[in-house]
Design an enzyme around this catalytic site. Sequence first.
Site, PDB file in Angstrom:
ATOM      1  CB  CYS A 262      -1.137  21.081 -12.105  1.00  0.00           C
ATOM      2  SG  CYS A 262      -0.827  22.834 -12.380  1.00  0.00           S
TER       3      CYS A 262
ATOM      4  NE  ARG B 295      -2.250  -1.416   3.630  1.00  0.00           N
ATOM      5  CZ  ARG B 295      -2.129  -2.648   4.139  1.00  0.00           C
ATOM      6  NH1 ARG B 295      -2.590  -3.701   3.471  1.00  0.00           N
ATOM      7  NH2 ARG B 295      -1.552  -2.836   5.318  1.00  0.00           N
ATOM      8  NE  ARG B 296       4.803   0.794   4.044  1.00  0.00           N
ATOM      9  CZ  ARG B 296       5.676   0.342   4.933  1.00  0.00           C
ATOM     10  NH1 ARG B 296       6.926   0.097   4.555  1.00  0.00           N
ATOM     11  NH2 ARG B 296       5.311   0.137   6.186  1.00  0.00           N
TER      12      ARG B 296
ATOM     13  CE1 TYR C 288      -7.111  31.125 -14.694  1.00  0.00           C
ATOM     14  CE2 TYR C 288      -7.053  28.935 -15.679  1.00  0.00           C
ATOM     15  CZ  TYR C 288      -6.527  29.882 -14.819  1.00  0.00           C
ATOM     16  OH  TYR C 288      -5.413  29.575 -14.071  1.00  0.00           O
TER      17      TYR C 288
ATOM     18  CG  ASP D 102      -7.505  25.750 -17.692  1.00  0.00           C
ATOM     19  OD1 ASP D 102      -8.685  25.627 -18.064  1.00  0.00           O
ATOM     20  OD2 ASP D 102      -6.712  26.540 -18.236  1.00  0.00           O
TER      21      ASP D 102
ATOM     22  NE  ARG E 232       0.015  23.119  -7.952  1.00  0.00           N
ATOM     23  CZ  ARG E 232      -0.288  24.208  -8.631  1.00  0.00           C
ATOM     24  NH1 ARG E 232      -1.382  24.899  -8.346  1.00  0.00           N
ATOM     25  NH2 ARG E 232       0.482  24.623  -9.633  1.00  0.00           N
TER      26      ARG E 232
ATOM     27  CG  HIS F 188      -9.659  26.559 -11.962  1.00  0.00           C
ATOM     28  ND1 HIS F 188      -8.754  25.946 -11.119  1.00  0.00           N
ATOM     29  CD2 HIS F 188      -8.962  26.907 -13.070  1.00  0.00           C
ATOM     30  CE1 HIS F 188      -7.557  25.928 -11.684  1.00  0.00           C
ATOM     31  NE2 HIS F 188      -7.666  26.513 -12.886  1.00  0.00           N
TER      32      HIS F 188
END
Length: 276
Positions: A157, A137-138, A220, A180, A177, A218
């Site tokens: 990203c 699990r690593r 733009y 677009d 993280r 998100h």
Amino acid sequence: MSKADLFYIETCRDILENGVWDTDLNVRPHWADGTPAHTVKKFGVVNRYDLSEEFPIMTLRRTYFKSCIGELLWIWQKKSNNIRDLGAHIWDSWADENGSIGKSYGYQLGVKNVYPEGEFDQVDRVLYDLKHNPSSRRIMTNLYNFADLHEMALYPCAYSMTFNVSGNRLNAILNQRSQDMLTANNWNVVQYAVLVHMLAQVSGLVPGELVHVIADCHIYDRHIDAVRKMIELTPFDAPKFRMDASIRDFYCFTKDSFSLENYQYHPFTDEIPVAI
């Protein structure tokens, strides 16, 4: 209909109808004319793609399949941080005069460390564990190295992959993280779907699920009209994904090892400004 398209439509509609705007904040991204690039976003979007059912490439507009794979191989095979090894202009805005993007992406995957089993970089450690420790699990990679962030032209990203073997299926979680939705969403999904196929084949496994987790998902401000038009289209069926079945060495794949059959997509004529 392609499930990748359905996920895309659902996510974009949710952002447009229920998202939060950042127009009251100072933002880092800007347009080429210097105007702040504001977004409307949803937090914590999760999409699950079963790669055993279909290949998750969108048909609402064309995703440039071979270019996606070229960037993937640049990062995961070449482990390069220099755009001169890429053969494309995707990263030009973030490269210095020597073509370097700093200690980012491929650089991080290529850093070697010593383990009891031997010396590995992040990619070779994944390959080793999938073959020798499939119950682990690593089995992970991480590009978000805080010690090197100040030497990166762009913080990663899509920064983390977690691999998990269930039976003979290779599953993976892609952590992102920031996303677009117009320029990069399906691009990243296609890349990491291909990566799962590659790793599964050379490890004697079959592709399972790709779970895409997006923290800040998100659209733009200057992309809103294009997205609205796209999500009103009727998707085509997903194409058939083909990969050279003879390859057993991860480093022997090339862009020509992959193809799509019956890839249909809607024309897309809007110009897409890129926030930098």
